[in-house]
Design a protein around this motif. Structure first.
Motif, PDB file in Angstrom:
ATOM      1  N   ASP A 106     -44.907  13.807  10.840  1.00 47.84           N
ATOM      2  CA  ASP A 106     -44.488  15.063  10.434  1.00 47.84           C
ATOM      3  C   ASP A 106     -45.525  15.805  10.576  1.00 47.84           C
ATOM      4  O   ASP A 106     -46.761  15.559   9.927  1.00 47.84           O
ATOM      5  CB  ASP A 106     -43.759  15.006   9.178  1.00 47.84           C
ATOM      6  CG  ASP A 106     -42.507  14.235   8.880  1.00 47.84           C
ATOM      7  OD1 ASP A 106     -41.747  14.225  10.057  1.00 47.84           O
ATOM      8  OD2 ASP A 106     -42.224  13.573   8.019  1.00 47.84           O
ATOM      9  N   THR A 133     -51.366  18.952   9.781  1.00 50.22           N
ATOM     10  CA  THR A 133     -50.889  17.891   9.254  1.00 50.22           C
ATOM     11  C   THR A 133     -52.191  17.367   8.473  1.00 50.22           C
ATOM     12  O   THR A 133     -53.181  18.037   8.495  1.00 50.22           O
ATOM     13  CB  THR A 133     -50.703  16.549  10.218  1.00 50.22           C
ATOM     14  OG1 THR A 133     -49.997  15.478   9.485  1.00 50.22           O
ATOM     15  CG2 THR A 133     -51.538  16.100  11.165  1.00 50.22           C
ATOM     16  N   THR A 145     -42.612  17.496  14.598  1.00 47.09           N
ATOM     17  CA  THR A 145     -43.245  16.291  14.597  1.00 47.09           C
ATOM     18  C   THR A 145     -44.175  16.142  15.612  1.00 47.09           C
ATOM     19  O   THR A 145     -44.066  17.067  16.568  1.00 47.09           O
ATOM     20  CB  THR A 145     -41.961  15.230  14.722  1.00 47.09           C
ATOM     21  OG1 THR A 145     -41.324  15.566  15.969  1.00 47.09           O
ATOM     22  CG2 THR A 145     -41.035  15.333  13.801  1.00 47.09           C
TER      23      THR A 145
END
Length: 207
Positions: free
Chosen positions: A164, A127, A155
């Motif tokens: 996310d 991420t 997630t």
């Protein structure tokens, strides 16, 4: 192959969860994760003892305030950019797994390190920088807080926050479909292998 893997066990990994350990810093290489001096051992059995061996100790050899010393028992590592760079030693993710790490959330990984994680059934998801730093700070404030990494849904959930993440396509397929452990996969298809071998004219039996 994961330690003590059961060839008959369910190898599907759709999510992992547990408390977290922040391991801050960019370009944390495999020699920091598992110093080369311990690679002379012929098995991975003791690798957990050597995880971040030098970084976790002071000049007198005593444990310092390294996150792995403060967050013992954690199973989700949260790292920054280019984690696992350097030499392509499987010992690094092996040490992390044997210490208790079941999943890694980070900004990015060295490709070989990520592939080695996949082969051990360890989701390594990515991420952005801000999300990683916020999660690391949350762990510091909530050392007993649970983190869930949803591999299939891509997630990460902690506290009241859902972020996310990206999961490499090959990793997601291997983990979710349970085909990451190639040794266990061969065992589960042993009868088919035996049938194929029996039909080969150039393979002779032991008798």
């Amino acid at each position: 192959m994961a330690p003590d893997a059961d060839p008959g066990a369910d190898q599907h990994i759709t999510d992992v969860s547990g408390t977290g350990v922040p391991i801050p810093g960019d370009d944390v290489d495999t020699d920091q994760i598992l110093p080369a001096k311990f690679m002379k051992e012929v098995t991975f059995d003791n690798m957990a003892d050597y995880l971040f061996y030098d970084a976790r100790r002071d000049d007198d050899g005593e444990f310092n305030d390294h996150p792995l010393n403060r967050f013992e028992g954690a199973s989700i590592a949260v790292v920054n950019s280019n984690f696992g760079c350097g030499s392509s030693r499987e010992h690094a993710p092996q040490a992390m797994m044997r210490w208790g790490i079941d999943g890694v959330v980070g900004e990015s990984y060295a490709e070989i390190f990520r592939d080695n994680c996949k082969s051990l059934g360890i989701p390594a998801v990515t991420t952005d920088h801000e999300a990683v730093v916020e999660l690391q700070e949350w762990i510091e404030a909530n050392p007993d807080g649970d983190i869930e990494v949803d591999v299939e849904g891509e997630t990460v959930t902690y506290g009241d926050t859902v972020i996310d993440v990206d999961v490499d396509d090959a990793m997601r397929e291997a983990l979710v479909e349970g085909i990451w452990d190639t040794t266990a996969l061969m065992y589960s298809n042993r009868s088919k292998v035996d049938e194929t071998v029996a039909d080969l004219p150039y393979v002779e039996g032991d008798d």
